[in-house]
Design a protein around this motif. Structure first.
Motif, PDB file in Angstrom:
ATOM      1  N   MET A  56       0.827  -1.202   0.000  1.00  0.00           N
ATOM      2  CA  MET A  56       0.000   0.000   0.000  1.00  0.00           C
ATOM      3  C   MET A  56       0.862   1.254   0.000  1.00  0.00           C
ATOM      4  O   MET A  56       0.530   2.253  -0.624  1.00  0.00           O
ATOM      5  N   SER A  57       1.993   1.231   0.721  1.00  0.00           N
ATOM      6  CA  SER A  57       2.864   2.406   0.760  1.00  0.00           C
ATOM      7  C   SER A  57       3.421   2.725  -0.615  1.00  0.00           C
ATOM      8  O   SER A  57       3.585   3.892  -0.971  1.00  0.00           O
ATOM      9  N   ALA A  58       3.739   1.678  -1.407  1.00  0.00           N
ATOM     10  CA  ALA A  58       4.227   1.907  -2.773  1.00  0.00           C
ATOM     11  C   ALA A  58       3.157   2.587  -3.612  1.00  0.00           C
ATOM     12  O   ALA A  58       3.455   3.471  -4.423  1.00  0.00           O
ATOM     13  N   LEU A  59       1.896   2.176  -3.422  1.00  0.00           N
ATOM     14  CA  LEU A  59       0.798   2.789  -4.170  1.00  0.00           C
ATOM     15  C   LEU A  59       0.625   4.241  -3.784  1.00  0.00           C
ATOM     16  O   LEU A  59       0.393   5.100  -4.648  1.00  0.00           O
ATOM     17  N   VAL A  60       0.736   4.539  -2.501  1.00  0.00           N
ATOM     18  CA  VAL A  60       0.596   5.921  -2.034  1.00  0.00           C
ATOM     19  C   VAL A  60       1.695   6.799  -2.620  1.00  0.00           C
ATOM     20  O   VAL A  60       1.465   7.956  -2.993  1.00  0.00           O
ATOM     21  N   ARG A  61       2.911   6.259  -2.741  1.00  0.00           N
ATOM     22  CA  ARG A  61       4.011   7.041  -3.304  1.00  0.00           C
ATOM     23  C   ARG A  61       3.806   7.337  -4.782  1.00  0.00           C
ATOM     24  O   ARG A  61       4.291   8.343  -5.294  1.00  0.00           O
ATOM     25  N   VAL A  62       3.080   6.456  -5.476  1.00  0.00           N
ATOM     26  CA  VAL A  62       2.873   6.634  -6.912  1.00  0.00           C
ATOM     27  C   VAL A  62       1.769   7.649  -7.201  1.00  0.00           C
ATOM     28  O   VAL A  62       1.796   8.309  -8.237  1.00  0.00           O
ATOM     29  N   LEU A  63       0.805   7.792  -6.284  1.00  0.00           N
ATOM     30  CA  LEU A  63      -0.348   8.645  -6.536  1.00  0.00           C
ATOM     31  C   LEU A  63       0.018  10.089  -6.892  1.00  0.00           C
ATOM     32  O   LEU A  63      -0.550  10.650  -7.837  1.00  0.00           O
ATOM     33  N   PRO A  64       0.934  10.752  -6.154  1.00  0.00           N
ATOM     34  CA  PRO A  64       1.284  12.124  -6.563  1.00  0.00           C
ATOM     35  C   PRO A  64       1.831  12.207  -7.982  1.00  0.00           C
ATOM     36  O   PRO A  64       1.510  13.149  -8.719  1.00  0.00           O
ATOM     37  N   ALA A  65       2.631  11.220  -8.383  1.00  0.00           N
ATOM     38  CA  ALA A  65       3.164  11.212  -9.749  1.00  0.00           C
ATOM     39  C   ALA A  65       2.042  11.054 -10.767  1.00  0.00           C
ATOM     40  O   ALA A  65       2.038  11.708 -11.823  1.00  0.00           O
ATOM     41  N   MET A  66       1.074  10.193 -10.456  1.00  0.00           N
ATOM     42  CA  MET A  66      -0.056   9.990 -11.367  1.00  0.00           C
ATOM     43  C   MET A  66      -0.889  11.262 -11.484  1.00  0.00           C
ATOM     44  O   MET A  66      -1.303  11.648 -12.592  1.00  0.00           O
ATOM     45  N   LEU A  67      -1.129  11.922 -10.374  1.00  0.00           N
ATOM     46  CA  LEU A  67      -1.876  13.174 -10.406  1.00  0.00           C
ATOM     47  C   LEU A  67      -1.116  14.253 -11.182  1.00  0.00           C
ATOM     48  O   LEU A  67      -1.713  15.019 -11.941  1.00  0.00           O
ATOM     49  N   GLY A  68       0.211  14.272 -11.007  1.00  0.00           N
ATOM     50  CA  GLY A  68       1.025  15.225 -11.766  1.00  0.00           C
ATOM     51  C   GLY A  68       0.941  14.985 -13.260  1.00  0.00           C
ATOM     52  O   GLY A  68       0.847  15.931 -14.054  1.00  0.00           O
TER      53      GLY A  68
END
Length: 248
Positions: free
Chosen positions: A1-13
């Motif tokens: 789950m932590s890996a997914l949370v780290r990816v979310l800002p990049a996806m939003l960007g």
């Protein structure tokens, strides 16, 4: 789950940049539809996309399981037999010179146009990274620990299973992380070239042929989200392997 949370800002960007490019350039939706238009296509075709996503997911997961198992067993065999390693390693390295994209039609010819050829494509793509990472880990066991085991009279197999294997699990975990990224590529390439009748890759080709570019991008977005979720799940499993190896 932590890996997914780290990816979310990049996806939003990426979404913000995507919308900015569409708004500032005024590019036609035929070339690059905006995120909102893609979201509309995703919702309107949700049943069709979900049906094909299940097919691709099944191919990817089967390819992951088979590729990781074959890669792990191959690495163990190479570590147990230096003679086998000298015979097999050059062939493994040579296999990487063949473009995987060119193998998809051959696999379709041999295995048919069903799921088997797409699973085989995923297996081929992830087999070498898993084998290479795990075998490298098996060879890099701390020299001091090996000397201590030798002094204590441990046999070759005991050293392998009790010492080298646990020490190599972090390397195997790294190979699994790479496999989680490469396996969807293998399945989709198999769908593109291997005459698929279902899957996200097939749906992307179908949408492109019917000039439904928004549907094609929606399928691509779903594939990217699936890859991120798969990586997050595999990363969690890999982290557990690393913690178990550290406490061995």
């Amino acid at each position: 789950m932590s890996a997914l949370v780290r990816v979310l800002p990049a996806m939003l960007g990426l979404l913000v940049i995507w919308q900015g490019v569409v708004s500032l350039t005024g590019v036609t939706p035929f070339i690059l539809p905006g995120p909102l238009k893609v979201a509309e296509a995703l919702w309107a075709s949700r049943a069709l996309i979900a049906e094909n996503a299940v097919i691709t997911a099944a191919q990817v997961l089967a390819g992951m399981a088979l590729g990781a198992a074959l890669g792990g067993l191959t690495a163990l065999g190479l570590a147990m037999s230096p003679r086998l390693a000298r015979m097999v390693l050059p062939g493994l390295l040579l296999s990487q010179a063949v473009p995987y994209f060119a193998l998809a039609p051959i696999l379709a010819l041999w295995l048919g146009f069903g799921m088997a050829s797409k699973i085989a494509m995923a297996v081929l793509i992830i087999f070498f990274p898993v084998t290479s990472a795990f075998y490298d880990g098996l060879r890099r066991t701390d020299r001091g620990l090996l000397d201590l085991a030798e002094v204590m009279g441990a046999g070759h197999r005991a050293v392998l299973w009790r010492l080298r294997l646990p020490a190599a699990l972090p390397a195997f975990a790294s190979g699994l992380r790479l496999a989680a990224v490469y396996a969807p590529i293998g399945a989709v390439v198999g769908e593109w070239v291997g005459g698929a009748s279902g899957g996200l890759g097939y749906l992307m080709l179908l949408a492109n042929g019917r000039v439904k570019i928004d549907l094609m991008f929606a399928s691509l977005v779903v594939l990217a989200l699936f890859t991120v979720l798969l990586y997050a799940a595999v990363n969690r499993l890999a982290s557990r392997l690393e913690r178990w190896a550290a406490g061995w």
